[in-house]
Design a protein around this motif. Structure first.
Motif, short mmCIF file in Angstrom:
data_model
loop_
_atom_site.label_atom_id
_atom_site.label_comp_id
_atom_site.label_asym_id
_atom_site.label_seq_id
_atom_site.Cartn_x
_atom_site.Cartn_y
_atom_site.Cartn_z
N TYR A 1 1.16 -0.55 0.33
CA TYR A 1 -0.21 -0.04 -0.11
C TYR A 1 0.61 1.50 -0.56
N SER A 2 2.26 1.61 0.25
CA SER A 2 3.32 2.50 -0.06
C SER A 2 3.80 3.01 -1.13
N PRO A 3 3.88 2.83 -2.26
CA PRO A 3 3.67 3.03 -3.65
C PRO A 3 5.56 3.21 -3.33
N LEU A 4 5.77 2.66 -4.18
CA LEU A 4 7.32 2.71 -4.67
C LEU A 4 7.49 3.84 -5.46
N SER A 5 8.51 4.59 -5.51
CA SER A 5 9.34 5.50 -6.73
C SER A 5 9.43 4.68 -7.99
N PRO A 6 9.18 5.53 -9.00
CA PRO A 6 9.65 5.05 -10.09
C PRO A 6 11.15 4.12 -10.67
N LEU A 7 12.17 4.83 -9.35
CA LEU A 7 13.08 4.04 -9.80
C LEU A 7 13.43 3.04 -9.19
N TRP A 8 12.72 2.67 -8.17
CA TRP A 8 12.61 1.37 -7.30
C TRP A 8 11.58 0.76 -8.46
N ASN B 1 4.06 -1.35 -6.70
CA ASN B 1 5.53 -2.58 -5.22
C ASN B 1 5.14 -4.05 -6.12
N LEU B 2 4.34 -4.41 -7.48
CA LEU B 2 3.69 -5.80 -7.53
C LEU B 2 5.19 -6.05 -8.43
N GLY B 3 6.49 -5.48 -8.93
CA GLY B 3 7.81 -6.68 -8.74
C GLY B 3 8.44 -6.67 -7.50
N ALA B 4 8.34 -5.32 -6.41
CA ALA B 4 9.00 -5.89 -5.01
C ALA B 4 8.08 -6.90 -4.12
N ASN B 5 6.54 -6.95 -4.65
CA ASN B 5 5.82 -8.87 -3.91
C ASN B 5 6.87 -9.98 -4.52
N ILE B 6 6.80 -9.64 -5.47
CA ILE B 6 7.03 -10.94 -5.89
C ILE B 6 8.42 -11.61 -5.97
N LEU B 7 8.99 -10.61 -5.76
CA LEU B 7 11.07 -10.64 -5.42
C LEU B 7 10.25 -11.42 -3.88
N LEU B 8 9.91 -10.58 -3.01
CA LEU B 8 9.88 -11.02 -1.64
C LEU B 8 9.05 -11.96 -1.45
N LEU B 9 7.69 -11.45 -2.10
CA LEU B 9 7.02 -13.17 -1.68
C LEU B 9 7.01 -14.41 -2.62
N ALA B 10 7.34 -14.14 -3.36
CA ALA B 10 8.24 -15.08 -4.54
C ALA B 10 9.08 -16.32 -4.90
N ILE B 11 10.19 -15.09 -5.49
CA ILE B 11 11.41 -15.93 -5.60
C ILE B 11 12.30 -15.65 -4.17
N ILE B 12 12.11 -15.34 -3.82
CA ILE B 12 13.34 -15.22 -2.38
C ILE B 12 12.62 -16.65 -2.07
N PRO B 13 11.50 -17.00 -1.56
CA PRO B 13 10.89 -17.62 -0.85
C PRO B 13 10.99 -18.76 -1.76
N CYS B 14 11.11 -19.20 -2.93
CA CYS B 14 11.20 -20.00 -3.65
C CYS B 14 12.22 -20.97 -4.17
N TRP B 15 13.20 -19.82 -4.11
CA TRP B 15 14.65 -20.11 -4.08
C TRP B 15 14.83 -20.80 -3.07
N PHE B 16 14.65 -20.19 -2.11
CA PHE B 16 15.26 -20.93 -0.35
C PHE B 16 15.30 -22.18 -0.50
N SER B 17 13.67 -22.17 0.20
CA SER B 17 13.23 -23.20 -0.36
C SER B 17 13.65 -24.63 -0.86
N ASP B 18 13.84 -24.75 -2.28
CA ASP B 18 14.62 -24.97 -3.74
C ASP B 18 15.81 -25.32 -2.92
N LEU B 19 16.78 -24.88 -2.53
CA LEU B 19 17.97 -24.73 -1.50
C LEU B 19 17.64 -25.62 -0.66
#
Length: 219
Positions: free
Chosen positions: A5-12, A106-124
């Motif tokens: 809910y807190s919008p990121l800046s366009p750069l981030w 924030n879609l990209g940031a949330n995919i990074l936090l909630l999907a990419i990091i946990p899925c990669w870590f779980s697979d590792l």
């Protein structure tokens, strides 16, 4: 525990969204369509996506855009493997953002936090337990289903809080936020371990990371 809910800046939004989009595209192309064609697996995958978005809504607000709630991503990763889980969790993130009026920046940031990091870590963790620990069913149930889920859920919470502190330095985290997050991750680990055990016995088709040839054959 995303940043909805807190919008990121366009750069981030670009810096975090670009690698997230590449990882998601790779996951979609690498996902096994054959596994989804197995009986009841596709239905379980779709139901898990919907349940994930509903679980995230059952939350305890700590700050305007920091909420404590069950994660669900560790179980999703164990059930469907890295690529299918990453794809499914990303769909759940988009569904949550649409349904509850989150920020699309924030879609990209949330995919990074909630999907990419946990899925990669779980697979590792899964690969390392198979490499260094005995190939036994209880190693999978406790090593991945309980302790692995604890580490994965904790990594989601810690990475979210760290990224949030970087993106919004003026919004100070409560001193006990990490402690409560770890306590919740500990409780969820018991739930994941219980569900993984139930699925391994009664619905093994839903645990795509559980290989009978590795954990049961010859035991």
């Amino acid at each position: 525990m995303g940043i909805f809910y807190s919008p990121l800046s366009p750069l981030w939004a670009i810096l975090l969204g670009a690698p997230a989009a590449l990882a998601l595209l790779h996951a979609i192309r690498s996902a096994s369509k054959v596994q989804l064609e197995q009986p009841t697996v596709f239905s379980a995958w779709c139901a898990s996506i919907i349940l994930l978005a509903l679980i995230w809504r059952m939350r305890v607000p700590v700050m305007p855009d920091l909420h404590l709630h069950l994660s669900g991503v560790a179980l999703f990763s164990l059930m469907f493997g890295r690529h299918l889980a990453l794809t499914g969790i990303s769909i759940a993130i988009a569904l949550y953002t649409f349904e509850y009026e989150g920020s699309w920046a924030n879609l990209g940031a949330n995919i990074l936090l909630l999907a990419i990091i946990p899925c990669w870590f779980s697979d590792l963790l899964l690969k390392k337990t198979q490499q260094y620990l005995p190939h036994h069913m209880f190693v999978y149930l406790f090593g991945n289903g309980f302790f692995g889920a604890l580490l994965v859920n904790a990594s989601v919470g810690i990475s979210t809080m760290l990224l949030r502190s970087l993106l919004f330095p003026d919004a100070k985290l409560p001193a006990d936020a990490i402690a409560y997050m770890l306590l919740l991750a500990w409780g969820e680990a018991f739930l994941v371990g219980f569900l993984v055990t139930i699925f391994a016995v009664y619905r093994p088709a839903w645990l795509l990371t559980f290989d009978d040839n590795v954990y049961l054959r010859g035991k």
